[in-house]
Design a protein around this motif. Structure first.
Motif, PDB file in Angstrom:
ATOM      1  N   SER A 325       0.849  -1.197   0.000  1.00 41.07           N
ATOM      2  CA  SER A 325       0.000   0.000   0.000  1.00 41.07           C
ATOM      3  C   SER A 325       0.880   1.240   0.000  1.00 41.07           C
ATOM      4  N   THR A 363      -6.835   0.468   4.253  1.00 40.52           N
ATOM      5  CA  THR A 363      -7.150   1.280   3.084  1.00 40.52           C
ATOM      6  C   THR A 363      -5.858   1.815   2.501  1.00 40.52           C
ATOM      7  N   ALA A 364      -5.942   2.432   1.349  1.00 41.37           N
ATOM      8  CA  ALA A 364      -4.747   2.980   0.708  1.00 41.37           C
ATOM      9  C   ALA A 364      -5.102   4.284   0.016  1.00 41.37           C
TER      10      ALA A 364
END
Length: 556
Positions: A325, A363-364
């Motif tokens: 990520s 998340t990224a």
């Protein structure tokens, strides 16, 4: 000489019997295969022209001499030319020859040294490492002395030191023996560039447990070194950085060609668009790696912060060389990253854009819905989680400000406390993982200050417990020993040539103030003041998700 970073090796992680580097069977077979290819390979790309003897004077063209010529004879290494001298003209006087032999023998005998060196005290010389270890003086008991010197004892403490002097950089593994008070370099590893950040981990690229160190430098890559191998020359893997596969292949080929007596190949010019020299690997940082944090929950995951303004997550067990990520929520250099001690997906980041952020590693990208931030008065220098009050995050700033937040109220909430701890800035902050509330800060004013982070006075400041000039110059790093075997051990270093080990058991005031707070390795805070907070605290990630859900409902 500068010591830029420190990191302890937890007790039990290092191999008590470290081994020296040896080629694996696979590497030996690969070199053998390269050697066979080198024997069959023509030197078509060698640019060295053959020697041309035609330009030499006639008397220097040694290949043109004919040993069978009647007017030339070889005598020893001399070439003597006979013009008009016949064999019969040479007078062979046996008596003169015998006299010459006698004179030669007498001269040789005069030059012979009849003395013989016999060491009078072999044991004494051996104790100083000066005895001749060959032949009759070889002591079988000393064969394992080198191995015994590198073996580790149960109470030995190891600290990693990132050191640089002019164009030479090293990663030193230093050993501290608490009982004797000895501190020395156990072994060291040469580094290609100035080390900026260190992080210790216990999972290697093969997914097996071990003793590893991640090193971030001015180069764009992150090198992973196996600390249990002595005299190692290359990392076990490199995350990001320059794509050096072509250079590595050329080195291996030249090793095989040198062993086969062949000329070495030269590096070809690479002008094609897709094969540029010094090309970065896919997903690599594009500037210096300034911060590292090894996840203690998901032990194969490393977080890195860079001068390129990005934060990247790496899985060192992945076959892919790209990061898992990439986060781009900061607008300037990322100076610090810190994983939550027990929630393996919560990451704190601090930047020179004067902000501290919390991100959800699941998340990224630049999603604001999964990023919380706080403004700080100056550039962030260091971040640290309180291991006993896990909701508390502390930030050290360049202007000397220490700020602590309850991250459950992080987005827009007021800090629990904030004050100026050092007049000339705070370079790093560290919590003791074995003693509740014991916190240390370092500064370029050359002092280490100790604090009781769990006691707040009437002015809203935490309790100061004293400071000390540790006599190693400006301080850039400070760290408590992470294992319960030595809960009162602290190290600091910076602009000097040495590190300082501070044993707090010798400080009666500190020992008396914190003696009742030893946690025996537990991260649970059972203090009376926080009893309700601890008992009602639920899953960290669930609380953050619930808070986001409530905000979205209110907007509707």
């Amino acid at each position: 000489m500068v010591i830029s970073s420190l990191a302890w090796i937890p007790a039990g992680c290092a191999d008590p019997n470290p081994k020296r580097y040896q080629l694996t069977q696979e590497e030996i077979q690969k070199l053998q295969a390269l050697g066979e290819n080198a024997n069959d390979d023509e030197d078509e790309d060698d640019d060295v022209p053959p020697d041309d003897d035609d330009d030499l004077p006639a008397d220097l063209r040694m290949d043109e001499y004919d040993d069978s010529s009647g007017d030339e004879r070889n005598i020893g290494d001399l070439l003597v030319k006979y013009d008009d001298v016949e064999d019969d003209d040479i007078d062979h006087d046996d008596s003169d020859s015998s006299m010459d032999d006698d004179d030669e023998g007498a001269e040789t005998a005069a030059n012979d040294d009849p003395r013989e060196f016999m060491p009078s005290d072999v044991d004494g010389l051996m104790s100083m490492g000066m005895a001749n270890m060959e032949g009759d003086y070889k002591d079988d008991d000393s064969l394992g002395s080198d191995v015994e010197d590198t073996n580790l004892l149960e109470d030995d403490c190891l600290v990693l030191v990132g050191k640089a002097e002019e164009d030479f950089a090293t990663l030193e593994v230093m050993l501290y023996a608490p009982k004797q008070g000895n501190l020395y370099v156990h072994h060291d590893i040469p580094l290609p560039a100035f080390p900026l950040a260190l992080a210790h981990g216990d999972i290697g690229p093969l997914g097996t447990a071990g003793n590893f160190c991640a090193v971030g430098t001015f180069d764009c890559g992150i090198e992973i070194w196996d600390l249990d191998i002595l005299d190692v020359l290359e990392p076990v893997c490199t995350l990001g950085g320059m794509d050096t596969r072509a250079e590595e292949e050329l080195i291996q080929i030249n090793m095989a060609r040198a062993a086969a007596g062949k000329k070495l190949k030269k590096k070809k010019n690479q002008n094609t668009k897709n094969n540029q020299p010094n090309k970065l690997k896919d997903g690599s940082h594009t500037d210096a790696v300034m911060a590292l944090s090894w996840n203690k929950v998901h032990r194969q995951v490393i977080a890195s912060g860079s001068a390129d303004g990005t934060v990247k997550l790496w899985d060192i067990t992945s076959d892919s060389t790209a990061p898992a990520s990439t986060f781009t929520h900061h607008r300037d250099k990322v100076q610090s990253v810190a994983w939550h001690p027990t929630e393996g997906t919560i990451l704190a980041t601090g930047s020179f854009d004067r902000s501290v952020c919390l991100i959800d590693a699941r998340t990224a990208g630049n999603s604001k819905n999964n990023t919380k931030s706080q403004r700080i008065p100056a550039d962030c220098e260091s971040l640290a989680w309180d291991p006993f009050r896990e909701q508390n995050l502390t930030c050290a700033s360049e202007d000397g400000t220490l700020t602590c937040w309850d991250v459950r109220k992080f987005d827009g909430g007021e800090p629990l406390w904030s004050f100026i701890a050092h007049e000339f800035g705070v370079s790093e902050v560290s919590y003791n993982p074995n003693v509740r509330g014991l916190m240390a800060t370092s500064s370029v004013d050359q002092t280490v200050s100790l604090w009781d982070a769990h006691t707040i006075d009437s002015s809203g400041r935490i309790k100061a417990c004293g400071s000390k000039d540790v006599k190693v110059g400006k301080l850039y790093s400070v760290s408590f020993y992470p294992s319960k075997q030595q809960p009162w051990l602290l190290t600091a270093a910076g602009g000097g040539t040495e590190i300082s080990i501070w044993d707090l058991t010798r400080e009666k005031m500190i020992r008396d103030a914190f003696q009742g707070r030893l946690a025996n390795g537990s991260y649970i805070d059972d203090s009376v003041n926080d009893e309700n907070e601890v008992s009602t605290e639920k899953d960290f990630e669930a609380m953050m998700a619930a808070e986001e859900k409530n905000k979205s409902v209110q907007k509707k």
